[in-house]
Design a protein around this motif. Structure first.
Motif, PDB file in Angstrom:
ATOM      1  N   ARG A 157       1.873  -1.182   0.028  1.00 48.84           N
ATOM      2  CA  ARG A 157      -0.461   0.060   0.461  1.00 48.84           C
ATOM      3  C   ARG A 157       0.797   1.150   0.189  1.00 48.84           C
ATOM      4  O   ARG A 157       0.433   2.622  -0.074  1.00 48.84           O
ATOM      5  CB  ARG A 157      -0.962  -0.247   0.905  1.00 48.84           C
ATOM      6  CG  ARG A 157      -2.114  -1.818   0.984  1.00 48.84           C
ATOM      7  CD  ARG A 157      -3.550  -1.143   2.128  1.00 48.84           C
ATOM      8  NE  ARG A 157      -4.530  -1.992   1.604  1.00 48.84           N
ATOM      9  CZ  ARG A 157      -5.354  -1.682   0.949  1.00 48.84           C
ATOM     10  NH1 ARG A 157      -5.329  -0.626   0.552  1.00 48.84           N
ATOM     11  NH2 ARG A 157      -6.175  -2.769   0.517  1.00 48.84           N
ATOM     12  N   SER A 169      -5.989  -5.383  -3.401  1.00 49.51           N
ATOM     13  CA  SER A 169      -6.999  -5.823  -2.531  1.00 49.51           C
ATOM     14  C   SER A 169      -5.791  -7.554  -1.938  1.00 49.51           C
ATOM     15  O   SER A 169      -5.240  -8.377  -2.627  1.00 49.51           O
ATOM     16  CB  SER A 169      -7.949  -7.115  -3.192  1.00 49.51           C
ATOM     17  OG  SER A 169      -8.655  -6.052  -3.801  1.00 49.51           O
ATOM     18  N   LEU A 194     -16.303 -12.011   8.998  1.00 54.31           N
ATOM     19  CA  LEU A 194     -16.931 -10.968   8.328  1.00 54.31           C
ATOM     20  C   LEU A 194     -15.868 -10.953   6.903  1.00 54.31           C
ATOM     21  O   LEU A 194     -14.434 -11.423   7.203  1.00 54.31           O
ATOM     22  CB  LEU A 194     -16.273  -9.628   9.319  1.00 54.31           C
ATOM     23  CG  LEU A 194     -17.630  -9.820  10.428  1.00 54.31           C
ATOM     24  CD1 LEU A 194     -16.753  -8.707  11.475  1.00 54.31           C
ATOM     25  CD2 LEU A 194     -18.648  -8.839  10.042  1.00 54.31           C
TER      26      LEU A 194
ATOM     27  N   CYS B 245      -8.438  -6.127   9.522  1.00 50.03           N
ATOM     28  CA  CYS B 245      -9.719  -5.711  10.260  1.00 50.03           C
ATOM     29  C   CYS B 245      -9.586  -4.593   9.078  1.00 50.03           C
ATOM     30  O   CYS B 245     -10.762  -4.629   8.256  1.00 50.03           O
ATOM     31  CB  CYS B 245      -9.611  -4.651  11.257  1.00 50.03           C
ATOM     32  SG  CYS B 245     -10.034  -5.861  12.272  1.00 50.03           S
ATOM     33  N   GLU B 247      -7.512  -5.126   5.736  1.00 53.73           N
ATOM     34  CA  GLU B 247      -7.327  -5.585   4.660  1.00 53.73           C
ATOM     35  C   GLU B 247      -8.846  -6.547   3.918  1.00 53.73           C
ATOM     36  O   GLU B 247      -9.151  -5.238   3.074  1.00 53.73           O
ATOM     37  CB  GLU B 247      -6.344  -6.003   4.849  1.00 53.73           C
ATOM     38  CG  GLU B 247      -4.752  -5.800   4.609  1.00 53.73           C
ATOM     39  CD  GLU B 247      -4.671  -5.148   3.371  1.00 53.73           C
ATOM     40  OE1 GLU B 247      -5.568  -5.410   2.395  1.00 53.73           O
ATOM     41  OE2 GLU B 247      -3.751  -4.408   4.071  1.00 53.73           O
ATOM     42  N   LEU B 248      -9.822  -6.406   5.514  1.00 53.54           N
ATOM     43  CA  LEU B 248     -11.265  -6.967   4.135  1.00 53.54           C
ATOM     44  C   LEU B 248     -11.948  -5.604   4.373  1.00 53.54           C
ATOM     45  O   LEU B 248     -12.616  -6.395   3.601  1.00 53.54           O
ATOM     46  CB  LEU B 248     -11.619  -7.826   6.273  1.00 53.54           C
ATOM     47  CG  LEU B 248     -10.925  -9.617   6.547  1.00 53.54           C
ATOM     48  CD1 LEU B 248     -10.515  -9.797   7.737  1.00 53.54           C
ATOM     49  CD2 LEU B 248     -10.815 -10.130   4.840  1.00 53.54           C
ATOM     50  N   ALA B 250     -11.260  -3.652   3.334  1.00 54.71           N
ATOM     51  CA  ALA B 250     -10.433  -2.255   2.281  1.00 54.71           C
ATOM     52  C   ALA B 250     -11.121  -3.149   0.726  1.00 54.71           C
ATOM     53  O   ALA B 250     -10.927  -3.062  -0.823  1.00 54.71           O
ATOM     54  CB  ALA B 250      -9.343  -2.355   1.892  1.00 54.71           C
ATOM     55  N   LEU B 251     -12.076  -4.492   0.934  1.00 56.70           N
ATOM     56  CA  LEU B 251     -11.911  -5.788   0.015  1.00 56.70           C
ATOM     57  C   LEU B 251     -13.297  -4.947  -1.162  1.00 56.70           C
ATOM     58  O   LEU B 251     -14.323  -4.596  -0.388  1.00 56.70           O
ATOM     59  CB  LEU B 251     -12.824  -6.820   0.486  1.00 56.70           C
ATOM     60  CG  LEU B 251     -11.001  -7.498   0.609  1.00 56.70           C
ATOM     61  CD1 LEU B 251     -11.516  -9.223   1.493  1.00 56.70           C
ATOM     62  CD2 LEU B 251     -10.106  -8.352   0.257  1.00 56.70           C
ATOM     63  N   PRO B 252     -13.501  -5.579  -2.367  1.00 47.39           N
ATOM     64  CA  PRO B 252     -15.012  -4.044  -3.004  1.00 47.39           C
ATOM     65  C   PRO B 252     -15.835  -4.671  -3.010  1.00 47.39           C
ATOM     66  O   PRO B 252     -16.732  -4.509  -3.032  1.00 47.39           O
ATOM     67  CB  PRO B 252     -13.992  -4.858  -4.501  1.00 47.39           C
ATOM     68  CG  PRO B 252     -13.300  -6.203  -4.248  1.00 47.39           C
ATOM     69  CD  PRO B 252     -13.013  -5.921  -3.244  1.00 47.39           C
ATOM     70  N   ASN B 253     -15.805  -6.709  -2.377  1.00 44.90           N
ATOM     71  CA  ASN B 253     -17.462  -6.864  -2.216  1.00 44.90           C
ATOM     72  C   ASN B 253     -18.163  -7.189  -0.663  1.00 44.90           C
ATOM     73  O   ASN B 253     -19.034  -7.653   0.188  1.00 44.90           O
ATOM     74  CB  ASN B 253     -17.367  -8.345  -2.585  1.00 44.90           C
ATOM     75  CG  ASN B 253     -16.592  -9.417  -1.695  1.00 44.90           C
ATOM     76  OD1 ASN B 253     -15.569  -8.738  -0.775  1.00 44.90           O
ATOM     77  ND2 ASN B 253     -17.052 -10.253  -1.488  1.00 44.90           N
ATOM     78  N   LEU B 254     -17.814  -5.723  -0.097  1.00 42.16           N
ATOM     79  CA  LEU B 254     -17.889  -5.654   1.685  1.00 42.16           C
ATOM     80  C   LEU B 254     -19.253  -4.774   1.243  1.00 42.16           C
ATOM     81  O   LEU B 254     -19.178  -3.082   0.974  1.00 42.16           O
ATOM     82  CB  LEU B 254     -17.859  -5.170   2.414  1.00 42.16           C
ATOM     83  CG  LEU B 254     -16.710  -6.400   3.260  1.00 42.16           C
ATOM     84  CD1 LEU B 254     -15.680  -7.680   1.669  1.00 42.16           C
ATOM     85  CD2 LEU B 254     -16.177  -5.824   4.263  1.00 42.16           C
ATOM     86  N   GLU B 258     -20.756  -3.553   7.282  1.00 39.59           N
ATOM     87  CA  GLU B 258     -19.678  -5.132   6.722  1.00 39.59           C
ATOM     88  C   GLU B 258     -18.281  -3.559   7.498  1.00 39.59           C
ATOM     89  O   GLU B 258     -17.335  -4.793   8.089  1.00 39.59           O
ATOM     90  CB  GLU B 258     -19.538  -5.773   5.204  1.00 39.59           C
ATOM     91  CG  GLU B 258     -21.083  -6.591   5.439  1.00 39.59           C
ATOM     92  CD  GLU B 258     -20.196  -8.010   4.657  1.00 39.59           C
ATOM     93  OE1 GLU B 258     -20.436  -9.230   4.719  1.00 39.59           O
ATOM     94  OE2 GLU B 258     -20.702  -7.423   3.275  1.00 39.59           O
ATOM     95  N   LEU B 262     -15.947  -3.828  10.714  1.00 39.13           N
ATOM     96  CA  LEU B 262     -14.918  -4.717  10.830  1.00 39.13           C
ATOM     97  C   LEU B 262     -13.958  -3.660  11.932  1.00 39.13           C
ATOM     98  O   LEU B 262     -13.304  -3.750  11.844  1.00 39.13           O
ATOM     99  CB  LEU B 262     -14.641  -4.881   9.044  1.00 39.13           C
ATOM    100  CG  LEU B 262     -14.361  -6.497   8.789  1.00 39.13           C
ATOM    101  CD1 LEU B 262     -14.707  -6.115   7.666  1.00 39.13           C
ATOM    102  CD2 LEU B 262     -13.191  -7.650   9.104  1.00 39.13           C
ATOM    103  N   TYR B 293      -5.306   3.805   3.755  1.00 41.98           N
ATOM    104  CA  TYR B 293      -6.052   3.220   3.888  1.00 41.98           C
ATOM    105  C   TYR B 293      -7.691   4.261   3.415  1.00 41.98           C
ATOM    106  O   TYR B 293      -8.445   4.737   4.451  1.00 41.98           O
ATOM    107  CB  TYR B 293      -7.182   2.792   4.283  1.00 41.98           C
ATOM    108  CG  TYR B 293      -6.625   0.666   4.139  1.00 41.98           C
ATOM    109  CD1 TYR B 293      -6.409   0.021   3.746  1.00 41.98           C
ATOM    110  CD2 TYR B 293      -5.115   1.021   5.780  1.00 41.98           C
ATOM    111  CE1 TYR B 293      -5.465  -1.658   4.337  1.00 41.98           C
ATOM    112  CE2 TYR B 293      -4.276   0.255   5.413  1.00 41.98           C
ATOM    113  CZ  TYR B 293      -5.022  -1.343   5.607  1.00 41.98           C
ATOM    114  OH  TYR B 293      -3.571  -2.293   4.911  1.00 41.98           O
ATOM    115  N   THR B 295     -10.658   5.659   1.606  1.00 45.39           N
ATOM    116  CA  THR B 295     -11.573   5.598   1.836  1.00 45.39           C
ATOM    117  C   THR B 295     -12.235   5.000   2.840  1.00 45.39           C
ATOM    118  O   THR B 295     -13.159   5.174   3.196  1.00 45.39           O
ATOM    119  CB  THR B 295     -11.635   5.312   0.650  1.00 45.39           C
ATOM    120  OG1 THR B 295     -11.333   3.386   0.335  1.00 45.39           O
ATOM    121  CG2 THR B 295     -10.898   5.846  -0.982  1.00 45.39           C
TER     122      THR B 295
END
Lengths: 617, 617
Positions: A157, A169, A194, B245, B247-248, B250-254, B258, B262, B293, B295
């Protein structure tokens, strides 16, 4: 360096002002304080600017170094962080219609691609199970605590931060669907259920740089009982395991046999990694642990098992000889010409090639480093695209995966399948024979030669041999008088393809490939209209890009006790302490960031001042 | 520092000479090369010598610091390393007939005991599951990566190295048999079934300093879902979990929910540890992660749950007020007066004391730091010796476990049961009333007073109150005329025992107890013939040693953003940035070795220059 410090210092001051300011204002909520952080951060962007000049200086340092992968450094001359920062937040939502690059992997190939890429032209998505880059050549040093794990890793990052339109990701790629241009991903950490769901990522160009894994050659027991040395976790496990062996051997209730078994360290594989680990282990034991566990030293034994007749057999033989003598002096036992048949709990079963008889070696710890194998996801992908039973993905000289449009593979997970010249010889002849006379004049030949030479690099090696002397003569002073028909042409090239060699699976190759591919993507729009590559042998016009050419900058073999050996460009060999210092300077200059550079140098000094730490954690 | 460098440099040079020499000699075996290492090491013993002066200087620095536990430093003025080295090898076989001390634990109490002990008088065996000492006050900094784990740990074997007749075993104590003076131990690492067998250690004196563990108050779900912050591994897990927490999230599908779940970090317990962790987490997020991070920042939420009405309620209320205001400004949510009933997956159930109604808080990560509980082995031991249903082992003022001869307990696993004065008042009166007149003259009283005061330290506190003013007057100018009968005597002391307080479970207390006990053991032979303690109230003569007296040097509460609060001796309060710098200097001077001191200072500078590392490893 200093202005990087200045940058931070300014930030620090602005921050302190901030705090005073806050106290003045009294209560506010954390979103606000976060916004303040924003202003605060953009204030220090000038610090970000001034980074560039320094990275340029660094670039020069790196160029002057004798070792490859310099690309890792240049990428820093990138748009200043703070602006790209907000972008990477906004644009990464992917509102504009840029072509989407999906990069799998965050190793040498992936990171050098990412750093060299002009990401303003694309929307880039990086997917990797690790959110950090590892400077793998220093992994063996981590096993002994000569450097710390975090000193050789840099957060992806942080690298992304310096680029626009890049998002990351942390996930494993579990499947590749080239038909629909999609990749299936699975999050790494399942955190209280989660964000545990798989997700898909679409792409226009897929770049596969997932690397390789340790190769057990299906030897029974290896997976269960051996340590590998591929990932940072492996190195840390090994470090813990070494201390475990010593702590257990130091317990009061053990027999002498148990002690000597616990302190019997075996390394399978006499390649650069295995040898460097053996050397690091020896230094750890005889420089540091000998003071903490004096009564145990007589029980210690370090053994290197090598199937070949010599260790470091990919190096010049003077180096492998020097290494063997050094190890003999240090009391590191070499078992060459031995093939491991099975690893059982507490003992290794192997066959001596010479005598053919089975031998058993007891052990307290085994490290298995015998080359690389294919990752499951790549193996599965190769089956999909009809590349069965291969060790790695086959690509052409432009790193394009064979039979897969818009898919590129580089680094340890790929091999370039060099085109055979003889297969194309008729086309080459036709290409050169402009007037279709059936005969090639020297002038015709010379005109076509540059393209041919670039397309079939094996010619370059071949040119130096006796066989092509006449050809060279022709090229020096071409006359129409000299005529070559296709049969003569063939016969003069008949042994060329024997010169083809696969590239080694090294950081150097991966880094150069990454940089090469990035350069191609950067010049895409230019080269679409003006192809810069060689003439097409089958088909018209030119190839869009020059094919990838690997430049070998030499390689190092640290042997412990401040001794190292190196192969330098131009078949130079260097051994001894001076080489170790060369190694220090090169590896320091090769670090991916000022942070890791400072940390690694500090770790080296720390070891020199305080020795290596033997805490079991 | 420099001569420590010189020492190593010399060693380095002698080593290089060695290597050259070796190369000259050609082949030899590793035992030899090991012996050479010996000569080589003893060559540099002078380096070891010159250490001492520096540790002495350090000792002074430490004295000048405002915080306790200085003992940790003096022990360094010990026999020079290289000689003691060989001894610790030889003598640890235990051939001579010295009394055997068995020390359980390698924390503050154990290490400060070990360092202050004159080990030439005893045979010492240290048993601990950790072969390193942890500077626990910096654990919260490790969770955020402000300092690295290895920077606050020092190998026990390095400490043992500086002492004679000390050996160490990395094992858990699983049972204590005081009748046969034996302890049962189990090795920590089970390494391919090698050295996995339990073993017994015999002793003449047992010193229990195993510390405590986190206290869940039997709240359901805590063990399963919460992080603790007691051990170095806990800190590293928390660090990993924080990055997970982010990294999860930051995943696109959340979904937004959620993401915010997190990034909902909950700390249960508003004591020093919980508050410091909350502050560290806030700094990590708003100084470093906010850039990586961007965003995600709107989703971040940090909550501290405290059962009391204020955080840091063991501190002066000005400090807890300052902390609460600081946290409010930083947007750290405080839920005071809330009792956690249960921790479920993804949510915490608690009751608001005020309203009495149940509240649920979702979370991505919980850190549980609500005081300390008993380790299983101690609980079992307490049952054996009839100390049921206690939190810690009861000892007398000499740290002797009640009802167990030759057994001592100190640190978090023990509490001193201060003798009640009123229980002994008759004996005290008899002791003072030399002529058995039934009346106490001021002179008689004064003669006995010093012993009484030392035996019952609660008197000292009481003396400052109004009630004892007359007594002080008497002591200043004693006359036979003034008479006190037993009833008057009683009545004047009736409220004394109300002044008794249990000592806090801090590093400071543990370190002082360790040093105190070591001093007792060092003076054993002297005090056996010439007791130095107070007069015995029940029985004749004097106690062998002075009882343990705790000196409070104040305490710190770092609050993040370069702000700290401190209670200094003499009820002084200091808050703000200056206090943070005081904190830096004190904690640097308190480090157990030059190594950790250098590392911690480097880590602080590193953070200032490069920020905290967010690699997930």
């Amino acid at each position: 360096m200093f202005s990087s410090l200045r940058g931070r210092a300014r930030r620090f001051i602005s921050y302190s002002f901030l705090v005073g300011h806050r106290r003045g204002r009294g209560i506010s909520n954390h979103k606000e304080s976060y916004n303040r952080q924003w202003n605060n951060r953009s204030e220090c962007s000038s610090g970000g600017h001034s980074h560039r000049t320094h990275y340029f200086v660094l670039g020069l340092t790196a160029l002057s170094a004798t070792f490859g992968g310099s690309c890792v450094l240049y990428a820093y001359t990138s748009p200043n962080s703070s602006s790209s920062l907000i972008d990477s937040g906004k644009r990464s939502e992917g509102v504009d219609k840029k072509k989407r690059i999906l990069l799998l992997g965050s190793g040498w190939a992936g990171v050098s691609f990412l750093k060299s890429l002009d990401s303003t032209q694309y929307d880039v998505h990086v997917v990797s199970p690790r959110n950090f880059f590892v400077f793998t050549p220093l992994l063996p040093s981590v096993t002994a605590g000569t450097v710390e794990a975090r000193s050789i890793t840099e957060s992806i990052r942080k690298i992304v931060l310096k680029k626009e339109n890049v998002k990351f990701s942390q996930a494993n790629c579990t499947g590749i669907d080239t038909a629909n241009k999609k990749v299936l991903c699975r999050p790494v950490a399942d955190h209280l259920d989660l964000g545990k769901n798989d997700f898909e990522v679409e792409y226009d160009y897929l770049i596969i740089a997932v690397g390789a894994q340790a190769n057990t050659f299906n030897t029974p027991g290896v997976e269960k009982y051996c340590h590998f040395l591929k990932e940072i976790e492996d190195a840390e496990k090994i470090r813990e395991s070494i201390v475990d062996c010593f702590e257990l051997a130091a317990l009061p209730n053990l027999s002498k046999d148990e002690r000597s078994q616990l302190l019997h360290f075996v390394i399978v594989g006499g390649g650069p990694t295995g040898v460097e680990f053996a050397a690091e282990l020896h230094d750890l034991v005889y420089e540091d642990l000998c003071k903490l566990y004096p009564t145990l030293m007589p029980f210690v034994n370090i053994v290197v098992i090598q199937s070949g007749d010599h260790i470091l057999n990919t190096f010049d033989e003077r180096i492998s000889q020097f290494a063997e003598q050094k190890f003999q002096r240090d009391g590191i036992e070499l078992k060459t010409g031995c093939r491991v048949l099975e690893v059982q709990k507490n003992r290794i079963v192997m066959r001596e090639k010479g005598t053919g008889k089975k031998v058993e070696v007891p052990y307290g710890m085994v490290v298995w480093s015998t080359g690389i194998g294919t990752r499951p996801v790549i193996a599965e992908f190769m089956n999909q695209i009809g590349q069965h039973d291969r060790r790695a993905l086959a690509t052409d000289e432009w790193l394009r995966v064979k039979g897969c449009p818009n898919t590129y593979a580089l680094g340890d997970c790929a091999t370039i399948e060099q085109r055979k010249l003889l297969e194309d010889v008729a086309y080459i002849f036709a290409l050169a024979d402009k007037d279709n006379s059936g005969n090639l004049t020297a002038i015709e030949f010379k005109e076509a030669f540059e393209s041919i030479r670039e397309r079939y690099p094996q010619i370059d090696i071949y040119l130096k041999t006796q066989r092509m002397k006449d050809v060279l003569k022709i090229l020096d002073d071409p006359k129409d008088s000299v005529l070559l028909d296709i049969e003569q042409f063939k016969s003069s090239l008949v042994k060329v393809d024997a010169q083809m060699k696969a590239l080694p699976a090294t950081a150097q190759v991966a880094a150069q490939q990454g940089e090469y591919l990035a350069r191609c993507f950067n010049r895409w729009s230019v080269c679409e209209s003006k192809p810069e590559g060689p003439l097409r042998v089958r088909g018209d016009g030119r190839h869009m890009f020059h094919p990838f050419v690997y430049k070998h900058f030499g390689q190092f073999a640290p042997l412990g006790g401040e001794q190292a050996a190196a192969e330098l460009p131009g078949d130079w060999i260097s051994v001894g302490r001076s080489t170790q210092w060369l190694w220090y300077s090169v590896y320091a200059s090769k670090q991916v960031s000022w942070r890791t550079r400072a940390l690694v140098i500090f770790d080296w000094s720390k070891r020199f001042l305080f020795g290596r730490d033997a805490s079991r954690m």
